[in-house]
Scaffold this motif. Structure first.
Motif, PDB file in Angstrom:
ATOM      1  N   SER A 350       0.830  -1.207   0.000  1.00 10.15           N
ATOM      2  CA  SER A 350       0.000   0.000   0.000  1.00 10.15           C
ATOM      3  C   SER A 350       0.865   1.258   0.000  1.00 10.15           C
ATOM      4  CB  SER A 350      -0.926  -0.014   1.221  1.00 10.15           C
ATOM      5  OG  SER A 350      -1.652   1.187   1.309  1.00 10.15           O
ATOM      6  N   ARG A 351       1.923   1.248   0.789  1.00 11.41           N
ATOM      7  CA  ARG A 351       2.804   2.425   0.886  1.00 11.41           C
ATOM      8  C   ARG A 351       3.486   2.725  -0.447  1.00 11.41           C
ATOM      9  NH1 ARG A 351       8.120   2.405   2.155  1.00 11.41           N
ATOM     10  NH2 ARG A 351       8.018   0.214   2.813  1.00 11.41           N
ATOM     11  N   ARG A 353       2.214   1.823  -3.329  1.00  9.39           N
ATOM     12  CA  ARG A 353       1.147   1.917  -4.334  1.00  9.39           C
ATOM     13  C   ARG A 353       1.446   0.983  -5.515  1.00  9.39           C
ATOM     14  NH1 ARG A 353       2.415   7.008  -2.975  1.00  9.39           N
ATOM     15  NH2 ARG A 353       3.372   7.474  -5.014  1.00  9.39           N
TER      16      ARG A 353
END
Length: 376
Positions: A350-351, A353
């Motif tokens: 998630s960090r 992307r």
């Protein structure tokens, strides 16, 4: 030479329900956690246990067929068996142990082949000794020699390294590699050690709770992220073909060419242009959006994300195809371009992307590439 197995058998609370086919010689790893039925399986193939029903065929010979009431005794199946604890006769010399089965075999090996096996295993100097005067590694070499001298159609190895320490394992592994490369017979190698699978095996059968979960080429099986929650100790990763491009003994590194990408590993001591096989665990592959600088990791490989497997829990598995060109994903499917597997936290994904078809970099420390690497 091939082997086909389809058996059902109830033993205590475990119901064995196994089916697989091995179409060619080589080492097939039978992998799974303790209690999954691996040893029972090989004992059935060896003829030491009669299954409730099923079919076992070795090459062109049916050795068990429940419906036709065929059940060849163990001595007629031409099977070599190496047990975890060697099982040598303590009152006999090494020579007598070695030739115990061969003397009773109608299909004897020529004398020169017998001597080649003894020379390969380095056990000629041990001939007059008894098992209680042998090390663990020497006992296993004698047990392997005994099995090979019986000239078997198939070799069964039931966790042959599990009772040995690391040094003795490294002593024995090259003999199994020689066996795989020079004796063209099927070999079933029971283990729960994924490093042994990656180093030795050509094929793989994964078992859990008495059932075969999957089987196939070790190159595809070790990348199966779906097997991790099923087989307990299964650790996804990648097995890659490579060639030694150059080496630097002073710096103690070797430089490999893998599909056009350089991979740096600890010094192998092998000549240039030698083909090797290496194993990289998914958990040892980091992912970066840009090429990192000034880091100790020697391997920064441009890759394209071709698959994202969202597992239960806090991790995610990525399939990473070598290359940044537009057709990387297609080439991975059609031309065998290597696929790395990376396991990272969902938070990291998630960090950064991360998404499908994104061009990123795989970062791999040299010391995490499993070795010693095997010759092709």
């Amino acid at each position: 030479m091939s082997i086909g197995v389809r058996i059902e058998h109830q033993i205590n609370k475990l119901k064995l329900d196994v089916e697989f086919n091995i179409p060619e010689p080589g080492i097939t790893a039978v992998f799974g956690p303790s209690g999954s039925g691996k040893t029972t399986l090989v004992n059935i193939i060896a003829g030491l246990i009669k299954p409730d029903r099923g079919h076992i065929q070795i090459s062109d010979h049916v050795v068990f067929e429940h419906s036709r009431k065929i059940n060849l005794p163990a001595r007629e199946r031409r099977i070599g068996y190496v047990f975890q604890d060697a099982r040598l006769f303590p009152h006999k010399t090494v020579r007598d142990n070695l030739y115990y089965g061969a003397r009773r075999n109608r299909h004897k090996l020529p004398q020169e082949e017998q001597q080649a096996i003894l020379d390969m295993l380095g056990i000629t100097p041990l001939m007059g000794r008894r098992p209680n005067n042998l090390s663990g590694g020497e006992k296993q070499r004698v047990a392997l020699g005994r099995a090979l001298l019986s000239n078997p159609d198939i070799l069964l190895l039931d966790e042959p390294l599990s009772a040995l320490d690391h040094a003795r394992k490294e002593e024995i592994l090259p003999y199994f590699e020689w066996l795989r490369d020079h004796r063209k017979i099927p070999i079933l190698y029971v283990t729960h050690a994924i490093d042994e699978v990656a180093r030795l095996a050509d094929h793989m059968v994964v078992m859990d709770q008495g059932k075969t979960l999957a089987s196939g080429s070790v190159f595809s099986m070790l990348g199966r992220t779906d097997l991790a929650p099923l087989a307990g100790r299964f650790d996804a990763g990648t097995v890659l073909h490579a060639k030694i491009a150059s080496r630097d003994p002073k710096a103690e590194v070797s430089f490999l060419d893998c599909a056009g990408q350089r991979i740096v590993v600890p010094y192998l001591g092998r000549p240039e242009n030698k083909n090797v096989r290496l194993h990289i665990r998914a958990r040892d592959v980091m992912v970066a959006r840009t090429p990192p600088a000034d880091i100790s990791a020697n391997n920064v490989i441009p890759v394209t994300i071709t698959n994202i497997h969202d597992e239960p829990g806090d991790t995610i598995d990525l399939g990473l195809c070598f290359g940044h060109d537009a057709d990387a994903s297609l080439l991975a499917q059609t031309s065998g371009r290597p696929i790395l597997h990376a396991r990272i936290t969902k938070w990291s994904s998630s960090r950064l992307r991360l998404g499908l078809h994104q061009k990123v970099y795989a970062v791999i420390k040299s010391v995490t590439v499993n070795g010693p690497l095997r010759d092709q």
